[in-house]
Motif scaffolding. Structure first.
Motif, short mmCIF file in Angstrom:
data_model
loop_
_atom_site.label_atom_id
_atom_site.label_comp_id
_atom_site.label_asym_id
_atom_site.label_seq_id
_atom_site.Cartn_x
_atom_site.Cartn_y
_atom_site.Cartn_z
N GLU A 33 0.52 -1.18 -0.01
CA GLU A 33 -0.09 0.06 -0.06
C GLU A 33 0.87 1.42 -0.20
O GLU A 33 0.36 2.30 -0.51
N GLN A 34 2.14 1.09 0.47
CA GLN A 34 3.20 2.08 0.46
C GLN A 34 3.46 2.52 -0.92
O GLN A 34 3.69 3.85 -1.27
N ASP A 35 3.79 1.57 -1.60
CA ASP A 35 4.28 1.65 -3.14
C ASP A 35 3.08 2.19 -3.94
O ASP A 35 3.35 2.92 -4.79
N HIS A 102 8.65 2.51 -2.22
CA HIS A 102 8.65 3.40 -1.20
C HIS A 102 10.02 3.44 -0.47
O HIS A 102 10.40 4.58 0.08
N GLU A 103 10.50 2.32 -0.33
CA GLU A 103 11.89 2.35 0.33
C GLU A 103 13.01 3.07 -0.39
O GLU A 103 13.62 3.83 0.00
N ILE A 104 13.05 2.98 -1.74
CA ILE A 104 13.80 3.70 -2.58
C ILE A 104 13.55 5.14 -2.55
O ILE A 104 14.60 5.91 -2.31
N ILE A 105 12.49 5.52 -2.71
CA ILE A 105 11.96 6.84 -2.55
C ILE A 105 12.32 7.59 -1.03
O ILE A 105 12.97 8.56 -1.02
N ASN A 106 12.03 6.76 0.00
CA ASN A 106 12.49 7.34 1.31
C ASN A 106 13.98 7.50 1.57
O ASN A 106 14.50 8.36 1.87
N ALA A 180 2.09 11.81 -0.24
CA ALA A 180 2.05 10.27 -0.07
C ALA A 180 2.77 9.79 1.09
O ALA A 180 2.41 8.73 1.56
N HIS A 181 3.76 10.55 1.76
CA HIS A 181 4.70 10.04 2.93
C HIS A 181 3.75 10.07 4.00
O HIS A 181 2.72 10.61 4.22
N ASN A 182 3.75 8.60 4.60
CA ASN A 182 2.68 8.20 5.72
C ASN A 182 1.23 8.32 5.29
O ASN A 182 0.44 8.59 6.17
N ASN A 183 0.92 7.74 4.16
CA ASN A 183 -0.57 8.01 3.63
C ASN A 183 -0.75 6.71 2.77
O ASN A 183 0.26 6.12 2.36
N PRO A 186 -6.43 4.25 0.27
CA PRO A 186 -7.67 4.16 1.23
C PRO A 186 -8.14 5.37 2.15
O PRO A 186 -9.22 5.94 1.92
N LYS A 187 -6.94 5.86 2.69
CA LYS A 187 -7.05 7.06 3.67
C LYS A 187 -7.48 8.26 2.81
O LYS A 187 -8.55 8.95 2.97
N LEU A 188 -6.44 8.35 1.84
CA LEU A 188 -6.67 9.63 0.79
C LEU A 188 -8.27 9.76 0.29
O LEU A 188 -8.68 10.73 -0.01
#
Ligand SMILES: [Zn+2]
Ligand SMILES: [Zn+2]
Lengths: 534, 345
Positions: A33-35, A102-106, A180-183, A186-188
């Motif tokens: 879901e983070q990806d 998401h790991e790469i982006i972080n 997008a970070h920490n989001n 579904p939440k959005l």
């Protein structure tokens, strides 16, 4: 990252909208879901802040590939994309690894606090452990400009399909500012109306260019006809005693448009107006470039405010008394808009909002005549909107059309030529044109598109035979060939020798019937400039 | 020993041109692509396998001497022989030796094995004339096997979706290369007339290709379903192509390496398949000749010459020629002879 690169490849390999949507749905079905939210963020142009400099990428890729910097520069000139160039010159990896997107982006975001040594270690390590495709996507993450041929419409449709939520709701939720970070998606997407960011604009409804005779649109009476202004399309939003001004590019420009500040106390809360922001002086609209200089600056100067005060020419209202009224017909929305603006104008004569006037016609021939007069109004043409149309999302055919006037044109002499990119790298396709100033030729425009392939080849062969001088990739040629150039606008420019700058110049045709002496002059350009300025 | 003049590459001692672009008395032809084998020479010399294609394209009545690889012709003291160039079947490098000095004109070439063409042979020389179509480090071609597998997988997928697969590839060389490696268990193969004409010559002189039907008046278009259709690039944007609906379009070219080119073409798939040498192949070929003097023709001439000078310390010279390299468009198709009406479907 492999899954995201595969998505990229699948989308890149098809021109079909449906296949792109399916590829995205398939990705969303299995993605972490983070990806997934990063994927949607990237596809809608929200990329992390850049932490690596271009010069560093050049240096490190030069070291890894063993190629001299001049050769990398030549390669880049031909490929036309830094991320792609680097992905093609790095030696292929024999030890591929995978990391979540998401790991790469972080990790990339975190590099902003590290020194050059650490940045280099991270990037070059990744470069040596990716396949060709992941390498390209990774470089795109670093350099930004992630477009990958996916329109907002495709993203919206795919999300609607995956989450089984109405497209209009998704479109609205994806607009404006979100992180997008920490989001998660579904939440959005689930955020209720109360929890919504109150700054959020609605996705703009955009018109298609009219390519058929207007007669095919049916009865003139079914259409609202307005002028097409050459300004900045924007939405003015007042909610909870706060004002937001958004441009079509989804930039929040409230600060740049201080003329609208007072609207906080004038427009009722829960109002969203769609219109064109334009500079006006003594009741007359001014050309686009007058405002452009001002937007580029950090602070708006007093001088700019006096020279080019802005107004919005309003043509639609999409939120009224806090209610989304996009489903009402154009005619109904127009009535609401007219009512609101008339009342406000009585109370506030200096209101920086004007109602977009209707062009009254009873036949399509009359409409055509009005279109021909567009330049008198400093307009680009006409807008045709079906009276029964809802306010839709994005660019759609059928209900809203723009019918632009033919471009301005001038005959210029070919002076310089430069190699093109990609498959045209062997051809001279980038041209610089000049007009006469007495006995001298002064360059005034660069253009590359517009010739048919056959003509390009002919011109290319001619250039190779008529070169006077070579400097780098550029050749100067004997002034002989004359081309008609079209453009959308003309403005004064002290930076150019010709004193003018053109908007969107392109080649209309090769004037083989004209000799070099028959090309236009600088005086002709100045005349066009003055005519256009009035 | 060789000079470049307005007609082409000339050997004065032997009185013979190599791949001239203007009519001359005597010409050695490296291969039958139309930018190298031109019309109007009084006498031609070419490899045995290039001869029938030249007769088809330049006329049955041309005066042409057929030679084998390695066969030595002695013309006024100059020893001339042809050697495999690996570009297309019947393509050759020309080796010329006079009083101990050796030149090699490589024409178009590749080092990569394609499965149907006699592989490139490294020939030692003092002066080497090389093309530079893909003379940039960004060109790194995948192996033929990878691309053939991709083409077959793509065909299978299209067939599963009820669509035809159309591959645009040069009628001479690339079309046979693709055809020979199709997986015939997937479906039927159909050919554009221009491809079939060349295939006939291939089959008469070299060997059988997988069974395929020529698309002519006798073929009912409704019977073409889930098939692979091979057509020349000149078939793009024609009513002929549109009559193959529903179809997916694939283009085979080295230019497909670059994303911008793939996207601008509007094809459904771009396969990186070329009969020219990529960056590494060019470098290997040049180094293996041992030549001190290198003349660089069609392609990224100035870039590649600079690389040879600065990186290998060779004397590299740019040469202007009228060869067109690997073209993507109809109009720049180096096999324009295909557009002749008698050869159309
Ligand atoms: Zn060739
Ligand atoms: Zn060639």
């Amino acid at each position: 990252m492999k899954a995201f690169s595969q998505l990229f490849t699948n989308i890149d390999q098809t021109t079909s909208t449906n296949e792109k949507i399916d590829a995205l749905v398939t990705y969303l079905d299995t993605a972490d879901e983070q990806d997934a939210i990063w994927c949607v963020a990237l596809l809608s142009g929200r990329r992390p802040k850049r932490t690596i400099k271009t010069s560093e990428l050049w240096e490190w890729s030069g070291e890894l590939s063993g190629l001299p910097s001049w050769l990398l520069a030549e390669s880049y000139h031909i490929v036309g994309d830094l991320a792609e160039t680097i992905s093609l010159v790095i030696p292929p990896s024999n030890d591929e690894r995978d990391h979540p997107l998401h790991e790469i982006i972080n990790a990339l975001i975190a590099l902003k606090d590290s020194d050059e040594q650490q940045r280099k270690a991270y990037i070059t390590d990744m470069w040596q452990h990716f396949g060709r495709q992941e390498l390209f996507v990774f470089n795109k993450l670093i350099t930004g400009g992630f477009r990958m041929g996916v329109s907002d419409k495709i993203v919206i449709k795919a999300l609607a399909k995956h989450y089984k939520v109405d497209e209009n709701i998704i479109a609205h939720r994806l607009t404006g500012n979100w992180e997008a970070h920490n989001n998660t998606l579904p939440k959005l997407l689930a955020a209720g109306d109360s929890g919504d960011d109150i700054s959020k604009p609605y996705p703009f409804y955009l018109a298609y260019p009219l390519e058929t005779p207007p007669q095919e649109l049916g009865s003139v009476g079914d259409w609202i006809i307005e002028r097409k202004y050459d300004g900045i399309r924007g939405q003015i939003i007042v909610r909870n005693q706060q004002l937001f001004v958004w441009s079509r590019g989804e930039d929040l420009l409230t600060e740049k448009f201080i003329e609208f500040e007072g609207l906080i106390n004038i427009l009722p809360n829960g109002t969203v107006i769609d219109g064109e922001i334009l500079p006006v002086k003594d009741g007359k609209f001014l050309p686009f470039h007058v405002m452009q200089t001002r937007i580029g600056r950090k602070n708006v100067t007093k001088k700019a405010l006096q020279e080019a005060p802005l107004v919005m020419v309003c043509y639609d209202i999409i939120e009224h008394n806090g209610t989304d009224i996009r489903h009402l017909s154009m005619q109904e929305r127009r009535t609401v808009l007219e009512g609101l603006l008339t009342t406000l104008k009585e109370q506030h004569p200096e209101l920086p909002l004007q109602l977009s006037p209707l062009v009254q016609c009873t036949t399509w021939d009359e409409v055509a005549e009005e279109r021909a007069r567009s330049r008198e109004y400093v307009c680009e043409g006409l807008m045709l909107k079906r009276k029964s149309s809802e306010y839709k999302t994005g660019r759609r055919r059928g209900d809203w059309w723009k019918w632009k006037v033919d471009p301005l044109s001038i005959d210029g002499v070919l002076l310089y030529a430069q190699r093109g990119h990609g498959r045209r790298a062997n051809l001279y396709t980038d041209f610089t044109f000049a007009v006469w100033d007495g006995d001298e030729l002064v360059p005034f425009a660069k253009a590359y598109s517009g010739l048919r392939d056959k003509e390009l080849l002919e011109v290319d062969a001619w250039i190779k035979k008529n070169t006077i001088d070579k400097f780098g990739p550029v050749r100067s040629v004997t002034p002989t060939l004359v081309f008609e150039l079209g453009f959308e606008g003309i403005s004064p420019s002290p930076r150019h020798k010709s004193g003018i700058a053109l908007r969107f110049p392109r080649i209309l045709r090769w004037r083989q019937d004209k000799g070099v002496k028959e090309a236009n002059t600088k005086a002709d350009l100045i005349e066009l400039l003055n005519a256009y300025r009035e | 020993m060789l000079t470049f003049d307005k007609c082409g590459i000339y050997c004065a001692q032997a009185g013979i041109y190599i791949d001239p672009w203007k009519p001359v008395d005597k010409a050695i032809i490296t291969h039958a692509h139309s930018d190298h084998a031109r019309w109007g020479m009084k006498a031609y010399v070419a490899h045995r396998l290039a001869v029938p294609v030249m007769r088809l394209r330049l006329g049955a009545d041309i005066n042409v001497q057929s030679v084998e690889y390695g066969e030595v012709l002695n013309i006024n003291g100059v020893k001339i022989s042809l050697h495999p160039a690996g570009h297309i079947w019947g393509s050759a490098q020309v080796r010329l030796e006079y009083k101990g000095e050796i030149w090699v004109v490589s024409g178009d070439y590749k080092l990569q094995a394609d499965g149907i063409t006699t592989p490139f042979e490294h020939v030692k020389c003092h002066s080497f004339i090389t093309e530079s179509t893909f003379g940039l480090p960004v060109y790194k071609f995948p192996t033929s096997e990878e691309v053939y597998a991709d083409i077959n997988a793509w065909w299978q997928k299209n067939r599963d979706e009820g669509k035809n697969s159309v591959i645009l590839a040069y009628a001479l060389g690339k079309a046979q290369r693709v055809h020979a490696h199709l997986n015939t268990t997937i479906g039927d193969i159909y050919l554009h007339g221009a491809v079939d004409n060349i295939n006939k010559i291939y089959e008469e002189n070299i060997g059988a290709l997988p069974i395929a039907k020529r698309i002519d008046a006798s073929v009912n278009r409704k019977d073409i379903k889930g098939a692979m259709i091979i057509a020349p690039p000149s078939a793009a944007d024609t009513p002929w192509l549109r009559s193959m609906q529903p179809y997916k379009l694939g283009i085979c070219s080295g230019w497909m390496q670059l994303r911008g080119t793939r996207r601008r073409r509007g094809a459904d798939r771009g396969f990186v398949l070329s009969d020219h040498a990529d960056w590494e192949q060019l470098n290997t070929a040049v180094r293996e000749t041992g030549a001190q003097n290198v003349y660089v023709t069609h392609g990224y001439k100035s870039i590649y010459s600079r690389w040879l000078e600065t990186n290998y310390g060779l004397n590299a010279t740019e040469v202007d020629t009228l060869y067109t390299g690997e073209a993507l468009d109809d109009t720049t198709d180096s096999e324009t002879a295909e557009n002749k009406p008698d050869e159309s479907i």
